[in-house]
Write an enzyme that holds these catalytic residues in place. Sequence first.
Site, PDB file in Angstrom:
ATOM      1  N   HIS A  46       3.104   2.915  -8.769  1.00  0.00           N
ATOM      2  CA  HIS A  46       2.936   1.469  -9.003  1.00  0.00           C
ATOM      3  C   HIS A  46       4.189   0.890  -9.676  1.00  0.00           C
ATOM      4  CE1 HIS A  46      -1.105   1.752  -7.627  1.00  0.00           C
ATOM      5  NE2 HIS A  46      -1.581   2.402  -8.670  1.00  0.00           N
ATOM      6  N   TRP A  98       3.000   7.879  -2.609  1.00  0.00           N
ATOM      7  CA  TRP A  98       4.430   8.035  -2.949  1.00  0.00           C
ATOM      8  C   TRP A  98       4.572   8.905  -4.198  1.00  0.00           C
ATOM      9  CZ3 TRP A  98       7.670   6.934  -7.047  1.00  0.00           C
ATOM     10  CH2 TRP A  98       9.033   6.825  -6.770  1.00  0.00           C
ATOM     11  N   ARG A 113      -5.805  -2.272   8.254  1.00  0.00           N
ATOM     12  CA  ARG A 113      -6.948  -3.114   7.870  1.00  0.00           C
ATOM     13  C   ARG A 113      -6.504  -4.159   6.851  1.00  0.00           C
ATOM     14  NH1 ARG A 113      -8.203   2.167   6.124  1.00  0.00           N
ATOM     15  NH2 ARG A 113      -7.487   2.431   3.991  1.00  0.00           N
ATOM     16  N   LEU A 114      -7.423  -5.147   6.640  1.00  0.00           N
ATOM     17  CA  LEU A 114      -7.104  -6.241   5.720  1.00  0.00           C
ATOM     18  C   LEU A 114      -7.647  -5.996   4.312  1.00  0.00           C
ATOM     19  CD1 LEU A 114      -7.547  -9.541   7.771  1.00  0.00           C
ATOM     20  CD2 LEU A 114      -5.458  -8.607   6.804  1.00  0.00           C
ATOM     21  N   ASP A 161       0.820  -1.223   0.000  1.00  0.00           N
ATOM     22  CA  ASP A 161       0.000   0.000   0.000  1.00  0.00           C
ATOM     23  C   ASP A 161       0.854   1.274   0.000  1.00  0.00           C
ATOM     24  OD1 ASP A 161      -2.281   1.461  -0.017  1.00  0.00           O
ATOM     25  OD2 ASP A 161      -2.860   1.056   2.058  1.00  0.00           O
ATOM     26  N   LEU A 178      10.552 -20.855  -4.083  1.00  0.00           N
ATOM     27  CA  LEU A 178       9.520 -19.937  -3.574  1.00  0.00           C
ATOM     28  C   LEU A 178       8.292 -19.938  -4.487  1.00  0.00           C
ATOM     29  CD1 LEU A 178       8.700 -17.455  -1.723  1.00  0.00           C
ATOM     30  CD2 LEU A 178       9.772 -16.028  -3.474  1.00  0.00           C
TER      31      LEU A 178
HETATM   32  C1  FPP Z   1      -2.025   0.120  -3.315  1.00  0.00           C
HETATM   33  O1  FPP Z   1      -1.539   1.424  -3.407  1.00  0.00           O
HETATM   34  C2  FPP Z   1      -1.481  -0.680  -4.393  1.00  0.00           C
HETATM   35  C3  FPP Z   1      -2.215  -1.265  -5.360  1.00  0.00           C
HETATM   36  C4  FPP Z   1      -3.679  -1.178  -5.446  1.00  0.00           C
HETATM   37  C5  FPP Z   1      -1.581  -2.018  -6.452  1.00  0.00           C
HETATM   38  C6  FPP Z   1      -0.299  -2.703  -6.118  1.00  0.00           C
HETATM   39  C7  FPP Z   1       0.215  -3.296  -7.346  1.00  0.00           C
HETATM   40  C8  FPP Z   1       1.493  -3.323  -7.718  1.00  0.00           C
HETATM   41  C9  FPP Z   1       2.622  -2.834  -6.903  1.00  0.00           C
HETATM   42  C10 FPP Z   1       1.848  -3.921  -9.046  1.00  0.00           C
HETATM   43  C11 FPP Z   1       1.567  -5.372  -9.023  1.00  0.00           C
HETATM   44  C12 FPP Z   1       2.297  -6.056 -10.055  1.00  0.00           C
HETATM   45  C13 FPP Z   1       2.697  -7.329  -9.956  1.00  0.00           C
HETATM   46  C14 FPP Z   1       3.626  -7.816 -10.944  1.00  0.00           C
HETATM   47  C15 FPP Z   1       2.254  -8.244  -8.903  1.00  0.00           C
HETATM   48  P1  FPP Z   1      -2.556   2.627  -3.651  1.00  0.00           P
HETATM   49  O2  FPP Z   1      -2.560   2.945  -5.085  1.00  0.00           O
HETATM   50  O3  FPP Z   1      -3.893   2.288  -3.077  1.00  0.00           O
HETATM   51  O4  FPP Z   1      -1.829   3.747  -2.819  1.00  0.00           O
HETATM   52  P2  FPP Z   1      -2.506   4.979  -2.071  1.00  0.00           P
HETATM   53  O5  FPP Z   1      -3.294   4.411  -0.929  1.00  0.00           O
HETATM   54  O6  FPP Z   1      -1.315   5.768  -1.624  1.00  0.00           O
HETATM   55  O7  FPP Z   1      -3.354   5.691  -3.074  1.00  0.00           O
END
Ligand code: FPP
Length: 257
Positions: free
Chosen positions: A50, A38, A207-208, A33, A144
């Site tokens: 991301h 960021w 939270r989950l 998260d 893994l």
């Molecule tokens: C939460 O941050 C993150 C996500 C919803 C997506 C996470 C996905 C990736 C890092 C890429 C996954 C790729 C692979 C290859 C598994 P947010 O966008 O909700 O952050 P915020 O709360 O700061 O807005």
Amino acid sequence: MIWKLPFNLKKTKKLTQAVKERPIPKHIAIIMDGNGRWAKARQLPRVAGHRQGVEVLRDIISICSELGVNHLSLFAFSTENWNRPDDEINALMSLMVEFLQKEIAELHEKGVKIWMLGDIKGLPEAAAREVENAKAVTRNNKGLQVNIAINYGSRTEIIRAVQNIARDVSIGKIAINDINEDCFSHYLYTNGIPDPDLLIRTSGEFRLSNFLLYQCAYTEFLFTEKQLLWPDFNKQKLLESIFEYQNRSRRFGGIIE
Ligand code: FPP
């Protein structure tokens, strides 16, 4: 976040050694998260967060593999994430496709097995194809296992399990009395995967968010401080999290004599 890190373990090398001397969690689950925050802090588009998050992921997979973790489950895209703007959804799907295309050969070489949690059929065609390919290529690997939760929601998973159990009872494949925890777990996306020992969520959210609700009954939770966003997570932070886990007392409802 990490309470018990002695001063002499602040260096990554020493900490790695200390962590390796204690039992390694067999299954680590991560809610990655804070990518959006960021990016915002740097006046960048959310997708840049991301993208940086995927870079971090590469290192985390590598370290988990080196430490001998058996399962790493990553919450990449929830059933609720479809509510995000189309641009962000497309960017997340493209990042996953790009990651699998670029990394699959190296992951395969390291013996990593790619597995998916969630409804793959609900994904855009290119993403579903790439996922199936990654699963097929790494199918027999014994290192893994990386479980990517994509189009995943725990409540949907549980309801789907109940529907399938009801169906199997109705056709006489199983009897009502056969339904117990062991039987139920076979109907979940995590069939055959042990419950997480440690769940890490970055960015100070406690939270989950519909991730592995049933499986986390006795999981140790580690929620990082607000300032630690997923794109800033790294090997040292993972080791600190594992060290904290290794210093917890897990009683599973029992007592320690
Ligand atoms: C939460 O941050 C993150 C996500 C919803 C997506 C996470 C996905 C990736 C890092 C890429 C996954 C790729 C692979 C290859 C598994 P947010 O966008 O909700 O952050 P915020 O709360 O700061 O807005």
